[in-house]
Design an enzyme around this catalytic site. Structure first.
Site, PDB file in Angstrom:
ATOM      1  N   TYR A   1       0.796  -1.055   0.125  1.00 54.12           N
ATOM      2  CA  TYR A   1      -0.644  -0.016   0.196  1.00 54.12           C
ATOM      3  C   TYR A   1       0.725   1.875   0.068  1.00 54.12           C
ATOM      4  CZ  TYR A   1      -4.049  -3.389   0.681  1.00 54.12           C
ATOM      5  OH  TYR A   1      -4.747  -4.098   1.103  1.00 54.12           O
TER       6      TYR A   1
ATOM      7  N   PHE B   1     -10.844  -3.727  11.655  1.00 52.00           N
ATOM      8  CA  PHE B   1     -11.590  -4.159  10.410  1.00 52.00           C
ATOM      9  C   PHE B   1     -11.185  -3.961   8.869  1.00 52.00           C
ATOM     10  CE2 PHE B   1     -10.203   0.829  10.531  1.00 52.00           C
ATOM     11  CZ  PHE B   1     -10.190   0.925   9.096  1.00 52.00           C
TER      12      PHE B   1
END
Length: 413
Positions: free
Chosen positions: A138, A413
């Site tokens: 990322y 999450f």
């Protein structure tokens, strides 16, 4: 219009390749679940999958499609996240990022992220956050580790508290069912004073209280230790003839709650080891006569962040020291970079684009790393990731951005 190598055509995004990106629908749910199970090696089924669909509705998904087959996926929800100074910012929380193993290295993730970030920009959100399964993917999209977590294992036989450690008491053993409202209230209080912590939506609370992980690997249901200003949720298990108490979530709003809860956790009968995750600045080891009783078993990243709008993000939080400088921010993935004049007085920032010459320069990743106050600019400068024209400015920048309290992730999450 979406920027990058793809562009919206109605509800679909056309690609120069055979794969296109479009919004997800309810009809895609089973295929998305299958893709995520293949990508993460986890089973998403039963009650847990139903709750996840409420936390991250499929209508917020973006799917990469080849023919009639879904080969890539991402989903988001808007979160409220605490930032230094007990302020909050609205952020895009991204989850469920997966590409089929048959379609790796074809640019599918980039196309998904171009669509994802264009939507975030259209929503006017200054920050994007996620929890990552891999650490090498990322950075090219402008993300960096913003919060680190530390897993510890505590040998209770050596865990004797110092005489100076308070013993406030006030802890009771409760059940999830009986204490649900109080746990929610304490979490919300804790979240409002803890940088990096997010609000927990109703659907996530429903999953939390359903205790869907009960009895996995022979562990018990969740027990609750409750204090007026904190709680600890833990499971009991036996492993190689050792009694284990695995802390699932620990939240303390006050030092007294912190001390009282740890005294109970480390004093339980038939428990040889307590396993937990603690913040960088947790004083637990120094509350004991033998700090070595607290052994670090894992050190890793818990939250990644990317700044989407530099002035909006930097003016949303507060700072520890005054600063007057110009930042050169490079954003190779989106268009959020440029030169920005940053002026901080009495903890409050003003930030705007400028044509002035910069004194500090870095990729936009660095702002994500520093945003919650858990990492230091001097560390990135030593890693040759910040260009420094004046060392005095770097020191002032470091002091301004560092937070008084270590940030923590609210929920995974």
């Amino acid at each position: 219009m979406w920027r990058g190598r793809v562009a919206w055509e109605g509800t679909r995004m056309a690609s120069v390749k055979s794969v296109c990106v479009r919004a997800g629908t309810q009809a895609d749910s089973a295929a998305i679940t299958g893709l995520q199970e293949a990508g993460f090696g986890m089973r998403y089924g039963g009650d847990e999958n139903e709750f996840r669909g409420d936390i991250f509705p499929v209508e917020r998904s973006l799917v990469a499609v080849e023919g009639d087959r879904i080969v890539g996926h991402t989903v988001d929800r808007t979160m409220t996240v605490t930032v230094p100074g007990e302020r909050s910012v609205r952020a895009c929380g991204v989850s469920g990022v997966a590409v089929a193993p048959t379609h790796r290295r074809r640019g599918i993730l980039r196309e998904l992220y171009e669509a994802q970030h264009a939507r975030t920009e259209a929503d006017g959100l200054p920050l994007t956050i996620f929890t990552a399964s891999e650490g090498t993917i990322y950075g090219r999209f402008g993300y960096e580790v913003a919060i680190l977590d530390t897993a510890v294992s505590i040998d209770t036989r050596r865990a004797e508290f110092r005489s100076t450690t308070p013993d406030p008491g006030g802890v009771t053993l409760e059940t999830l069912t009986d204490t649900a409202p109080r746990i929610r209230e304490i979490y919300e209080r804790w979240q409002k004073v803890t940088s990096g912590a997010q609000d927990r939506p109703d659907a996530k609370w429903d999953l939390f209280f359903a205790d869907v992980e009960r009895h996995r690997d022979g562990a018990t249901t969740l027990f609750v230790l409750l204090h007026a200003d904190g709680y600890a949720l833990y499971r009991r298990a036996r492993r190689e003839d050792r009694g284990i108490a695995a802390v699932w979530e620990f939240r303390a709003v006050t030092p007294d709650a912190h001390a009282a809860l740890w005294r109970v956790l480390l004093g339980m009968d038939l428990v040889d080891t307590v396993e937990a995750e603690i913040a960088d600045d947790d004083p637990l080891a120094y509350m004991l006569t033998d700090p070595r009783a607290v052994q670090v078993t894992h050190r890793g990243d818990s939250l990644w962040a990317r700044v989407m709008d530099v002035p909006a993000a930097l003016t949303a939080r507060t700072y520890r020291a005054d600063l007057d400088t110009v930042l050169a921010v490079h954003d190779p993935f989106r268009g959020a970079g440029g030169n920005f004049a940053l002026r901080i007085r009495d903890g409050i920032a003003e930030c705007e684009p400028t044509t002035r010459t910069a004194t500090l320069g870095f990729d936009i990743n660095i702002l994500g790393a520093l945003y919650f106050g858990g990492q230091r600019a001097s560390t990135f400068a030593a890693a040759h990731r910040i260009t420094v024209e004046d060392p005095m400015v770097l020191r002032a920048f470091d002091e301004a951005f560092t937070a008084d309290r270590a940030p923590q992730l609210g929920w995974f999450f």
